[in-house]
Enzyme design. Sequence first.
Site, PDB file in Angstrom:
ATOM      1  N   HIS A   9       0.842  -1.206   0.000  1.00  0.00           N
ATOM      2  CA  HIS A   9       0.000   0.000   0.000  1.00  0.00           C
ATOM      3  C   HIS A   9       0.877   1.255   0.000  1.00  0.00           C
ATOM      4  CE1 HIS A   9      -3.753  -2.116   0.721  1.00  0.00           C
ATOM      5  NE2 HIS A   9      -3.159  -2.804   1.681  1.00  0.00           N
ATOM      6  N   LYS A  10       1.875   1.262   0.859  1.00  0.00           N
ATOM      7  CA  LYS A  10       2.763   2.414   0.981  1.00  0.00           C
ATOM      8  C   LYS A  10       3.566   2.623  -0.303  1.00  0.00           C
ATOM      9  CE  LYS A  10       4.766   2.771   5.046  1.00  0.00           C
ATOM     10  NZ  LYS A  10       5.773   2.687   6.143  1.00  0.00           N
ATOM     11  N   ASP A  66       9.313   6.334   8.324  1.00  0.00           N
ATOM     12  CA  ASP A  66       8.617   5.833   9.497  1.00  0.00           C
ATOM     13  C   ASP A  66       7.506   6.829   9.779  1.00  0.00           C
ATOM     14  OD1 ASP A  66       8.224   3.786  11.345  1.00  0.00           O
ATOM     15  OD2 ASP A  66       9.285   4.856  12.919  1.00  0.00           O
TER      16      ASP A  66
END
Length: 191
Positions: A9-10, A66
């Site tokens: 997804h990222k 992150d």
Amino acid sequence: MIFATNNAHKLREVRAMMPDGTNLVGLPDLHFSGDLPETADTLEGNALQKARFVSHTFGHDCFADDTGLEVTALDGRPGVHSARYAGDTCNSLANIYKLLDELSDKSDRSARFRTVIALILDGEEYLFDGAVNGHIIDTLRGGGGFGYDSVFVPVQHVQTFAELGDEVKNTISHRARAVAKLAGFLSLRKN
């Protein structure tokens, strides 16, 4: 350029935000499915750990990110522990339910998503960040997105990230803001 992530997804989200002509590969493209180190106590530290590991392992320029959800009433939690908030073996749904349980008696539901990107380029390290403010709602809404997207409503919107769809989310999100800074930096380096 390697994006140090196994999260499909990222990877899809960031590929859509990069400038034309950018050949962005993720760790699955390199047949790497192992865990990346994330033992730092800050988003910056984790992003740098992951980027350094991938750069050393593959010998290429790369970047890692992150992201944390920082909830005001929870003193910034889950923050750097967002992905494993309900425990190391839990999933996004378990994380969301733990978050909602902890907020059940709180009137202040303000929160922000924050992303830090660590880039290693020609042996130098760079950091880029992005944040978006919003609030946490009581129930899950929307079928898109991932992580906490179904309970986070960004400011100036009434829909969750999961309801807004990738096209809108990719223009306003914390990751979009950090990636825009990264993309701008890379564009300047090309010229």
